[in-house]
Scaffold this motif. Sequence first.
Motif: not given
Length: 449
Positions: A72-93
């Motif tokens: 359950t935990t893995r299923q809940t957290l996995t969407p936060s590590f997809t490209n669609s969530k990682l891409k918006p982090l790029l300006p912060l990075m």
Amino acid sequence: MESLYNSFGDKPFVGFWRFRKPGLVIKDPEVVKTILFQDFKNFHQNGFRVDPHLDPLVHKNPFMIAGEEWKTTRQTLTPSFTNSKLKPLLPLMEEVAAELVQYLRTNCHTCGPDGFEAKDLSSKYTMEMVATCAFGIKGESFKNPNAKLREMTMQVVRPGFIKNIEFMIIQFLPSLAALLKIRLMPKEVDEFFRSIVRDVLADREKKNTTRNDYIQNLIYLKKKAEETGGSYTEEDITGHAVTFMTDGFETSSITMGFIMHHLSQNPHIQEAMWKEVKKAREENQGQLPFEVLMELPLLDQVIHETLRLHPPLMALEKVCTTPTTLRASDGTEVHAPRGLLCVVPLRGLHKDPRFFHDPERFDPDRFSPGRKSDIPKCTYLGFGGGPRQCLGMRFALQQIKLGLASIVENFVIKTTPRTPKVIEQDPTYFLACAKDGLWVRFEERKTAG
Ligand code: HEM
């Protein structure tokens, strides 16, 4: 574990005892495949556990849990590590990468003949990345060597002698740990992380603001749970943000440190990386868009070759939860009983001449499109494998690639008189770590920009 691996030639299994409990080191990739992939359901539990009452935040880490709770935990957290969530982090990075470049510009002429310890330098960068991307705060790592966030995190990921003993008691004598109330995360650190998250949540609530970061994803999970009658608490948010820190900060800085070490010794590879990044920028109007950054082939090869030689997690430990017959490729069979600890020795496999020719040589070309398929399945597992493969792999690759691209564009990494010829593992540390440090210096690139 590595000497055990190397002492038994081509044998597929090596047995051992740990605190009167039997264990098995797996040397055959076919059996590794059985454990991580084919019969995963029989080996779904990691060999590390903590007491949920004594270490509630650490217990939220998917690495520490098993069964339905893990699923359950893995299923809940996995969407936060997809490209669609990682891409918006790029300006912060990119802000953190710019801080790294600025830090090096300011200090590269005054750092003395030994240069910088590469792992320590990298840890400032990865700490700042986790601070901004996971917690939504500034860690002040480049400005203040005693920054509180760093100091608190170090208490968990870099324990000293006493903590190492406590860690062993927690892992191997859990009933004694419960009796003595020994916890992995000291109370003070637990409270520190809770207070950071509490402040960030209160601030966003008060100002009615959002930010494109990981903690925002967790806030959405909480809101969704409130709307649908589910359960996702502030403690869940804190635990999952802390997981990011404990699993992501040190592993990535170890990797970046070793990469800098190898680049200092391989100027031709560094030059080729610089050309790759320069060309990518020229083709993209001076930018390095997310998709382009993630696909830079040589950067990718360099990271994987470094992880082959220096996997931060040197071995995976899996517990057999259902009796299983393990069949090796030479026909040898072992009947694994319930409770048997099965060790997948990443470092041993990665340096086995049966699978990697001239295994000690740093040769990123092994991972080139033309040669990658020559690597036998389940012999390279820098990020693990199967359903429990590293959850943060793409985030790790993104931050390391951005850091490396920023460095090679602006500096040339060179050896110093203190650069080690042979790297010895620090015996006091459970992750890969050079005993005498990894020393490099930086020369500003004349053709920068
Ligand atoms: C170069 C950096 C990293 C390396 C080499 C690395 C390596 C690994 C390895 C070997 C595993 C065990 C996989 C298995 O059992 O098959 C793992 C698990 C994990 N990693 Fe990473 N990791 C890195 C960065 C990160 C980052 C940045 C995060 C951020 C969230 C992260 C989060 C996790 C989590 C949550 C697990 C447990 C997954 C599970 O059991 O379901 N890691 N990592």
